[in-house]
Design a protein around this motif. Structure first.
Motif, PDB file in Angstrom:
ATOM      1  N   THR A   1       2.343 -20.537  -7.656  1.00 18.64           N
ATOM      2  CA  THR A   1       1.296 -19.988  -8.513  1.00 18.64           C
ATOM      3  C   THR A   1       1.917 -19.062  -9.548  1.00 18.64           C
ATOM      4  O   THR A   1       2.954 -18.436  -9.302  1.00 18.64           O
ATOM      5  N   CYS A   2       1.267 -18.966 -10.702  1.00 22.82           N
ATOM      6  CA  CYS A   2       1.664 -17.964 -11.690  1.00 22.82           C
ATOM      7  C   CYS A   2       0.494 -17.060 -12.043  1.00 22.82           C
ATOM      8  O   CYS A   2       0.594 -16.241 -12.955  1.00 22.82           O
ATOM      9  N   ALA A  34       6.703 -17.057   4.944  1.00 23.06           N
ATOM     10  CA  ALA A  34       5.674 -17.251   3.927  1.00 23.06           C
ATOM     11  C   ALA A  34       6.099 -16.554   2.641  1.00 23.06           C
ATOM     12  O   ALA A  34       6.457 -15.371   2.662  1.00 23.06           O
ATOM     13  N   TYR A  35       6.056 -17.296   1.547  1.00 23.34           N
ATOM     14  CA  TYR A  35       6.436 -16.693   0.264  1.00 23.34           C
ATOM     15  C   TYR A  35       5.795 -17.455  -0.885  1.00 23.34           C
ATOM     16  O   TYR A  35       5.433 -18.622  -0.745  1.00 23.34           O
ATOM     17  N   ASP A  36       5.668 -16.761  -2.023  1.00 23.95           N
ATOM     18  CA  ASP A  36       5.152 -17.370  -3.243  1.00 23.95           C
ATOM     19  C   ASP A  36       6.310 -17.791  -4.140  1.00 23.95           C
ATOM     20  O   ASP A  36       7.393 -17.206  -4.109  1.00 23.95           O
ATOM     21  N   LEU A  37       6.061 -18.798  -4.954  1.00 23.44           N
ATOM     22  CA  LEU A  37       7.063 -19.310  -5.885  1.00 23.44           C
ATOM     23  C   LEU A  37       6.406 -19.459  -7.249  1.00 23.44           C
ATOM     24  O   LEU A  37       5.339 -20.051  -7.359  1.00 23.44           O
ATOM     25  N   TRP A  52      -0.456  -6.604 -17.197  1.00 24.48           N
ATOM     26  CA  TRP A  52      -1.116  -7.037 -15.966  1.00 24.48           C
ATOM     27  C   TRP A  52      -2.281  -7.978 -16.232  1.00 24.48           C
ATOM     28  O   TRP A  52      -2.813  -8.595 -15.318  1.00 24.48           O
ATOM     29  N   HIS A  53      -2.686  -8.094 -17.486  1.00 24.02           N
ATOM     30  CA  HIS A  53      -3.784  -9.004 -17.831  1.00 24.02           C
ATOM     31  C   HIS A  53      -3.376  -9.848 -19.035  1.00 24.02           C
ATOM     32  O   HIS A  53      -3.991  -9.776 -20.106  1.00 24.02           O
ATOM     33  N   PRO A  54      -2.344 -10.673 -18.857  1.00 25.02           N
ATOM     34  CA  PRO A  54      -1.843 -11.466 -19.985  1.00 25.02           C
ATOM     35  C   PRO A  54      -2.726 -12.668 -20.274  1.00 25.02           C
ATOM     36  O   PRO A  54      -3.563 -13.052 -19.451  1.00 25.02           O
ATOM     37  N   HIS A  55      -2.532 -13.246 -21.415  1.00 28.84           N
ATOM     38  CA  HIS A  55      -3.197 -14.491 -21.767  1.00 28.84           C
ATOM     39  C   HIS A  55      -2.158 -15.603 -21.829  1.00 28.84           C
ATOM     40  O   HIS A  55      -1.041 -15.407 -22.308  1.00 28.84           O
ATOM     41  N   ARG A  57       0.586  -8.952  -5.591  1.00 26.20           N
ATOM     42  CA  ARG A  57       2.037  -9.097  -5.525  1.00 26.20           C
ATOM     43  C   ARG A  57       2.527  -9.029  -4.085  1.00 26.20           C
ATOM     44  O   ARG A  57       3.491  -9.691  -3.713  1.00 26.20           O
ATOM     45  N   CYS A  58       1.894  -8.198  -3.292  1.00 29.57           N
ATOM     46  CA  CYS A  58       2.301  -8.033  -1.898  1.00 29.57           C
ATOM     47  C   CYS A  58       1.106  -7.525  -1.095  1.00 29.57           C
ATOM     48  O   CYS A  58       0.471  -6.558  -1.506  1.00 29.57           O
ATOM     49  N   PRO A  59       0.712  -8.171   0.007  1.00 29.88           N
ATOM     50  CA  PRO A  59       1.363  -9.346   0.581  1.00 29.88           C
ATOM     51  C   PRO A  59       1.202 -10.574  -0.313  1.00 29.88           C
ATOM     52  O   PRO A  59       0.267 -10.650  -1.117  1.00 29.88           O
TER      53      PRO A  59
END
Length: 314
Positions: free
Chosen positions: A81-82, A106-109, A196-199, A87-89
């Motif tokens: 996911t992007c 378990a981790y995000d990529l 933190w709130h990009p487009h 961010r954590c967990p």
């Protein structure tokens, strides 16, 4: 076990449908303009309180149920996911908790739209190395959170959703060697930057030219690594970025007329890392591609990055 395979798939989409006519009431566009440039007719949009984790867990739960495995059988959970806010967990850790998976790594990529196929290769490597016997690989995005609905060039493209696969050890390889990489000289062509709130933003012509010229060779490389001819493929599932890109890639590959080419982008829009597993899950659910048949997966995204492999359809 000397290989791994996709044992089961699942997908989830929100209930709200955003049509081209709806967008025409929000920005200077039209149904004809959108269809001609992108091929997209509708896209699904998550509710304000519906998170990336919610969608990822829904898709993963369906895949786990279809596999016949218990939560305790899963040794690895990866979410590509992007757009996850937490961010954590990690989203993966939250999904594991919701599904009752007790002790998996378990981790995000984040590899943009190429995230799922990249994560699928990682799971294949881990299973074949004996680090896990069963893994959950999920692509989940809430692109509506990062969509600029005043920019008609991008807001018409994006949708929300999730797709998931259970990867299991097997006597024979059902996930072929990955063809992957990146071109950092074009790294800014697709981007979510700065705050933190990009487009979401992209250089559309750069992406189109690169995808339509570079990806056919990458597709051939993935097939060569798997030892399969393009003419033997039962299906092709590329990243569902734009119907015109999909058509250009498959035309360059000169595929047989009976090869099934996924075009879920027409109904779902561009769902980034969710697009390949979402489209693949629908093909198998409808049995458009028979079980045991070879299917090419091919995705590209921010970086510019790419990853693709030939899989045996579950």
């Amino acid at each position: 076990m000397s290989g791994s395979r996709i044992a089961a798939l699942g997908h989830y989409q929100p209930t709200r449908v955003l049509t081209n006519d709806d967008l025409a009431g929000m920005v200077d566009t039209s149904d004809e303009w959108i269809r001609r440039r992108t091929g997209i007719a509708t896209r699904r949009i998550a509710a304000p309180d519906e998170s990336v984790t919610d969608m990822a867990a829904a898709a993963a739960g369906k895949a786990l149920s279809a596999s016949g495995l218990r939560p305790s059988d899963i040794g690895m959970v990866t979410v590509a996911t992007c757009t996850a806010i937490d961010r954590c967990p990690s989203t993966a850790a939250q999904v594991a908790g919701r599904l009752g998976i007790p002790a998996a790594v378990a981790y995000d990529l984040n590899n943009g739209c190429a995230g799922f196929t990249t994560a699928l290769a990682g799971a294949d490597h881990a299973v074949r190395a004996g680090a896990a016997r069963h893994a959950l690989v999920i692509g989940a995005e809430k692109m509506s959170d990062v969509t600029d609905y005043t920019d008609r060039s991008t807001c018409v493209l994006l949708g929300d959703g999730a797709g998931a696969a259970v990867v299991s050890a097997h006597e024979t390889a059902g996930i072929g060697p990955v063809a992957w990489g990146s071109d950092p000289t074009r790294g800014s062509a697709v981007r979510l930057l700065d705050d933190w709130h990009p487009h979401f933003a992209q250089d559309g012509q750069t992406v189109f030219r690169w995808a339509t010229t570079a990806l056919p060779a990458i597709a051939r490389d993935a097939c060569d690594r798997a030892g399969i001819a393009l003419t033997d493929l039962a299906g092709v599932v590329t990243h569902q970025a734009n119907l015109r890109i999909i058509e250009a890639i498959t035309r360059a590959l000169d595929l047989p007329a009976d090869t099934v080419v996924a075009t879920d982008v027409v109904d779902s829009g561009n769902t980034s890392a969710a697009s390949v597993p979402l489209a693949l899950s629908k093909l198998t659910e409808r049995r458009t591609v028979p079980a045991g048949a070879p299917v090419l997966l091919l995705a590209f995204g921010g970086g510019l990055s790419w990853a693709g492999q030939v899989i045996t359809c579950p």
